[in-house]
Structures are given as structure tokens and as C-alpha cells.
Scaffold this active site. Sequence first.
Site, PDB file in Angstrom:
ATOM      1  N   HIS A  95     -18.994  18.790   2.122  1.00  0.00           N
ATOM      2  CA  HIS A  95     -17.676  19.227   1.676  1.00  0.00           C
ATOM      3  C   HIS A  95     -16.867  19.565   2.921  1.00  0.00           C
ATOM      4  O   HIS A  95     -17.204  20.497   3.662  1.00  0.00           O
ATOM      5  CB  HIS A  95     -17.786  20.452   0.766  1.00  0.00           C
ATOM      6  CG  HIS A  95     -16.539  20.721  -0.014  1.00  0.00           C
ATOM      7  ND1 HIS A  95     -15.381  21.163   0.575  1.00  0.00           N
ATOM      8  CD2 HIS A  95     -16.271  20.609  -1.345  1.00  0.00           C
ATOM      9  CE1 HIS A  95     -14.453  21.319  -0.354  1.00  0.00           C
ATOM     10  NE2 HIS A  95     -14.962  20.986  -1.527  1.00  0.00           N
ATOM     11  N   HIS A 174      24.612 -18.505   1.063  1.00  0.00           N
ATOM     12  CA  HIS A 174      23.727 -19.501   0.455  1.00  0.00           C
ATOM     13  C   HIS A 174      23.315 -20.572   1.463  1.00  0.00           C
ATOM     14  O   HIS A 174      22.990 -21.701   1.092  1.00  0.00           O
ATOM     15  CB  HIS A 174      24.386 -20.154  -0.771  1.00  0.00           C
ATOM     16  CG  HIS A 174      24.890 -19.187  -1.780  1.00  0.00           C
ATOM     17  ND1 HIS A 174      24.077 -18.581  -2.717  1.00  0.00           N
ATOM     18  CD2 HIS A 174      26.134 -18.683  -1.974  1.00  0.00           C
ATOM     19  CE1 HIS A 174      24.801 -17.761  -3.451  1.00  0.00           C
ATOM     20  NE2 HIS A 174      26.042 -17.792  -3.028  1.00  0.00           N
ATOM     21  N   SER A 298       3.815 -21.610  23.191  1.00  0.00           N
ATOM     22  CA  SER A 298       3.003 -22.529  22.399  1.00  0.00           C
ATOM     23  C   SER A 298       1.906 -23.092  23.292  1.00  0.00           C
ATOM     24  O   SER A 298       2.149 -23.422  24.450  1.00  0.00           O
ATOM     25  CB  SER A 298       3.870 -23.674  21.856  1.00  0.00           C
ATOM     26  OG  SER A 298       3.058 -24.720  21.361  1.00  0.00           O
ATOM     27  N   ASN A 312       6.173 -10.704  14.000  1.00  0.00           N
ATOM     28  CA  ASN A 312       5.178  -9.632  13.914  1.00  0.00           C
ATOM     29  C   ASN A 312       5.727  -8.477  13.087  1.00  0.00           C
ATOM     30  O   ASN A 312       5.026  -7.903  12.242  1.00  0.00           O
ATOM     31  CB  ASN A 312       4.820  -9.172  15.334  1.00  0.00           C
ATOM     32  CG  ASN A 312       3.720  -8.135  15.361  1.00  0.00           C
ATOM     33  OD1 ASN A 312       3.890  -7.033  14.848  1.00  0.00           O
ATOM     34  ND2 ASN A 312       2.598  -8.462  15.983  1.00  0.00           N
ATOM     35  N   THR A 344      -8.600  10.145  -1.231  1.00  0.00           N
ATOM     36  CA  THR A 344      -8.801   8.938  -0.423  1.00  0.00           C
ATOM     37  C   THR A 344      -7.494   8.220  -0.171  1.00  0.00           C
ATOM     38  O   THR A 344      -7.299   7.592   0.872  1.00  0.00           O
ATOM     39  CB  THR A 344      -9.831   8.011  -1.093  1.00  0.00           C
ATOM     40  OG1 THR A 344     -10.260   7.030  -0.157  1.00  0.00           O
ATOM     41  CG2 THR A 344      -9.260   7.322  -2.323  1.00  0.00           C
TER      42      THR A 344
END
Length: 466
Positions: A95, A174, A298, A312, A344
Site C-alpha cells: 500500500h 476547399h 531522405s 512529429n 491507474t
Amino acid sequence: MTSFADLEPAVALGPLDGRYRSAASALVDHLSEPALNRARLHVEVEWFIHLCASGAVPGARELSGEETALLRAIPRDFDGDGIREHADIEKVTVHDVKAIEYYIKRRIAGTSLAPLAELVHFACTSEDINNLSYALMVKGAVEQVWLPAADALAGQIADLARATAGTPMLSRTHGQTATPTTLGKELAVLAHRLRRQLARVRAQEYLGKINGATGTFGAHTAAVPSTDWVGVSRSFVEGLGLTWNPLTTQIESHDWQAELYADGARFGRILHNLATDVWTYISLGYFAQAAVEGAIGSSAMPHKINPIRFENAEANLEISAALFDTLGATLVTSRLQRDLTDSTSQRNIGVAFGHSLLAIDNVRRGMTALSVNEAALAADLDASWEVLAEPIQSAMRAAAVAGVPGMENPYERLKDLTRGHVIDADAIRAFVDELELPSDVKERLAALTPATYTGLAESLVRDYLS
């Protein structure tokens, strides 16, 4: 075979503790497991001190300055050895909060505080300590780490918005060419949206309670019925810098957390919008990215400088928002007077803020590497004269209302001229020249270009972006 579990932190299971640790490490002192136990120690010793200072428990004398300092040194000096000692106690108690109680009692054993040892955790349930600890932890993380980073990002975007307030840019509604704006005005919209969410976060209340196993002060009044326990509870919670919640079950209801995480998720979704827009402007050539010495965009194409900071950020904002949403949905529900789903769940608060902080860091770094390609912006505008169909037909409408003849069906006439056709400056000016408009109107329209058709965009940034 080598066990990766013995290696730190390069093989951490989660990226926030491994690859991206430097970006999120400032949260460790606020939202990690050791930070939780330090906060618990803080709440426990402050409750001890408060009980003595308030005279709530007969026989609990006022503490000396040295005794108060001894108690407050317990959370302050909680270090690696303390973390391990607490873990050893918890192996026995199974505990975590009870282990905190025993940890404190060990430190006051043999001192002048020993006769008062039973004031540690007096009349408390574990959630009395936990809810206050989490409130303090989250408050500290938000106010000392997350908000400063988010504020700095919003300021960075606002600064760029002001610098480019008059830089004309073709709009794309658009995905199609549309009424020109300025780059600064579009960035100002995003900065303004982000700052609205940050204002909500700054106004957030952090609630807390200390009222026993089911929120009734049952143990308190059974032990010492003569004490004003409601007053003692309120003054303690407010003394911690939190807002007192008078009506709870065993747990503080966590509604404030759901409110905060909703605002955090919304901030992240707006930032995601910025990241995708900036990514698109980079792809259009409106922004150029600074080349970093030695960096590779690349593995196959040497020319590439990829907008990885914004990509990211997108992914981390999606993870953060999902966690914030889950926390907000989970934490507001507790079966009857108590269940353990919140326990939790709350251990993932740091993960949610960590991914958000990582995204903020990436966007800030990405924005720093950008420069405005005014030539590309100008070229797109000069290739899009059809966007002037809008102001011309609007001027014709106004003239028709004023009684000028020959202004019938302005929208339809401009539609026939421009829709599906390649339109240049000569075609637009020829159309205007044939109209029987007042001379001042005709001159104004003839002088108009896509680059000058930006309305009040620049002044809107100047006047309304704080």
C-alpha cells in the site's frame, strides 16, 4: 542474452523516457512516481503541522520552529535513497500511502515529535492525501512547465504574425484559389485561438478535499467531536493554494481535472491545425526551411529538407489529445463512493502532458527554422487573377443598388468570365473597362491586383492580436 531492462534510459519502454526525454524531462519533478510520493509526504507533514497549529486535536501542542523544519525537510530531502526506502516499505505494506505514513514515522522516531506520531495520517483515508497531491502536482506542472512553454510558442507565432501582417498571400478555401489574405493574418488567427485556450488554463481551479473515508468527517467527529472539522479542512486545503471542495464521496470528484484536460486537448487540436497549415505552406513553397549542417532529409533523395518538426508534432498532439480525452472521460466517474479506476488513470497524466510538451517543442523548433519566401507568395497571387471576380461583382451589386444601369446579374456574368477559364490581368481589366461604373469605382477596380486585394487583413492583426 543481455536484458535491456537493465539499461537506462536509451531502452526505455516509452519514448518520453527514452528518445524524447530531453523535451519532456521538466515534467519529471512534477508528474513522475517519485514526484507523487514527494507530494504525498508534503501533504502528510503539512496536515500534521496544521493539526498542531489549529489545536484541532487536544494534546497536540504547538510545534517549535525546529520541529516544523524537521517535518518539512522530509519531503524536501526525498531523494534516491528515500525512493528506495519507500519502495522497500511498500513491498511489505502493499500500500503506497501507508508506506508514506511509515516513512514519516521513521523520521520522527526518537525526536521530540515521537509522542505526536499518531497525528501522521490522522483521520485520513488514502484519497485525502492522493487528491491533494495530484492537485499540487498538476498545478505545478501546468503553471511551471507546460504553460510557460505554450505561452512562448503562442508568442512566437504572434511575433511572426505581426512581422508578416502585410505580406499578401493567396487563400485556398476547399483547396481552391480564394480571396487573398496576408500570411500574418492567418497566423494571427491561430495565435489568437491558442491564447484563448491558454487563458482558460490559467483560470483553472484546482480542487481538493480532506474529509475522510466517505466525505462525512466521520472519523474526525468520532475522535474529536468538539472541533470545527469543516473549518479545519477548508483552511488546510486553501492553505495549500487549492480550492476547497465541501461535497465529495471518498474521492474528490476530479471534475476540475476533466475541465483542464479538455482545454489541454483543445489547445493541442488547434496547434495540430497550425502544424498542418504550416506543413502545407512549406509544400507550396511559401516557407523555406533552413538547412541544418550534416542533417539528412531522405536516405535516398539528397535534396530534401523534410518538415519533420511539424509532422512529429502532429503525431504527438494526437496521442496527447487521446490521453487527455480518456482521462477526462474516466476520471469523472466513480462507482458509488469509491472505485480504483482513477488510481491507474492518473498515473498517465504525465504521459499526456509529456506528448503535448514534446509537440510544443517541435513546433517551436520548426517555426524557428522557417523563412518567408515572398517570391513564391507573389507568384501564386499573380497567377490567380480570377480571385478578383469577387470584388468586381460586389462593386456591381453596390452600383445596382445605387441605381447605376447595366449592372444586372453581376455574379452570373463574373461566373461566365472566370469559371473554368484561365484569367489574366488583361481579361479582368477589359471586363471592368466595359462596365458603365462611376469613374472612381472603375479606377479603383482597374488598379486592384490579387496582391492588393487583402481588405483589412493587416490592420486586423495590428488592432486585435494582443
